[in-house]
Design an enzyme around this catalytic site. Structure first.
Site, PDB file in Angstrom:
ATOM      1  N   GLN A  78     -28.845  19.741 -15.813  1.00 51.87           N
ATOM      2  CA  GLN A  78     -29.654  19.062 -16.929  1.00 51.87           C
ATOM      3  C   GLN A  78     -31.135  19.286 -16.867  1.00 51.87           C
ATOM      4  O   GLN A  78     -31.355  18.277 -16.107  1.00 51.87           O
ATOM      5  CB  GLN A  78     -28.854  17.805 -17.384  1.00 51.87           C
ATOM      6  CG  GLN A  78     -29.632  17.151 -18.751  1.00 51.87           C
ATOM      7  CD  GLN A  78     -28.838  16.129 -19.385  1.00 51.87           C
ATOM      8  OE1 GLN A  78     -27.603  15.872 -18.715  1.00 51.87           O
ATOM      9  NE2 GLN A  78     -29.356  15.522 -20.218  1.00 51.87           N
ATOM     10  N   PHE A  79     -31.893  19.940 -17.197  1.00 51.23           N
ATOM     11  CA  PHE A  79     -32.997  20.149 -16.926  1.00 51.23           C
ATOM     12  C   PHE A  79     -33.895  18.863 -17.573  1.00 51.23           C
ATOM     13  O   PHE A  79     -35.053  18.196 -17.063  1.00 51.23           O
ATOM     14  CB  PHE A  79     -33.788  21.532 -17.318  1.00 51.23           C
ATOM     15  CG  PHE A  79     -34.082  21.635 -18.587  1.00 51.23           C
ATOM     16  CD1 PHE A  79     -35.521  21.502 -19.169  1.00 51.23           C
ATOM     17  CD2 PHE A  79     -33.253  21.933 -19.535  1.00 51.23           C
ATOM     18  CE1 PHE A  79     -35.775  21.522 -20.477  1.00 51.23           C
ATOM     19  CE2 PHE A  79     -33.478  22.278 -20.918  1.00 51.23           C
ATOM     20  CZ  PHE A  79     -34.718  21.917 -21.384  1.00 51.23           C
ATOM     21  N   THR A  80     -33.424  18.397 -18.567  1.00 50.95           N
ATOM     22  CA  THR A  80     -34.186  17.221 -19.389  1.00 50.95           C
ATOM     23  C   THR A  80     -34.204  15.965 -18.418  1.00 50.95           C
ATOM     24  O   THR A  80     -35.113  15.091 -18.572  1.00 50.95           O
ATOM     25  CB  THR A  80     -33.368  16.809 -20.584  1.00 50.95           C
ATOM     26  OG1 THR A  80     -31.996  16.399 -20.559  1.00 50.95           O
ATOM     27  CG2 THR A  80     -33.481  18.018 -21.553  1.00 50.95           C
TER      28      THR A  80
END
Length: 145
Positions: A78-80
């Site tokens: 999850q890059f966020t």
């Protein structure tokens, strides 16, 4: 490397209507990779995830780890998590690792986890994933390595 761990009764990841990862009791971990991350940091995060005492003992205290319980580990990229949210009303992503680097480190993390723990499932890097979970507690911690 950032790991947002959630103690779950069960969790799953679905992509295009197909369940690609599922665990029973254990940890769902959302993983964010930052530009300065390395395999050494991934190893540190993984050791913390496997050893972090978030499961209850006989007295109801959080004294047992995933290693102690033998529960499942579901890793989801999850890059966020690595977003810059310090100002404004829109996140910036210059603080997240480039996709190729993040993909490689996430794949390494999953491979290493499978070497160290008996039950490991994962999401699909870069896919539009639907993550379902029953948070047990709720118990949620943010770990960094």
């Amino acid at each position: 490397m950032i790991g947002l761990l959630q103690r779950v009764s069960e969790a799953s990841v679905t992509v295009d209507g197909e369940v690609i990862g599922r665990i029973g009791p254990g940890l769902l971990v959302l993983v964010g990779v930052q530009p300065e991350d390395t395999e050494a940091r991934g190893e540190r995060l993984l050791e913390r995830l496997l050893g972090y005492r978030v499961f209850e003992d006989e007295q109801g205290r959080m004294n047992r780890s995933l290693r102690d319980t033998g529960g499942g580990l579901l890793l989801v990229s999850q890059f966020t998590l690595a977003a810059d949210t310090r100002s404004g009303t829109r996140p910036g992503f210059s603080t997240a690792a480039p996709p190729d680097m993040a993909r490689d480190l996430f794949a390494w993390l999953v491979h290493r986890a499978r070497h160290l723990h008996p039950e490991v499932a994962c999401g699909r890097f870069g896919a539009d994933m639907k993550v379902a979970l029953i948070n047990d507690g709720p118990v949620t911690f943010r770990l960094e390595a």
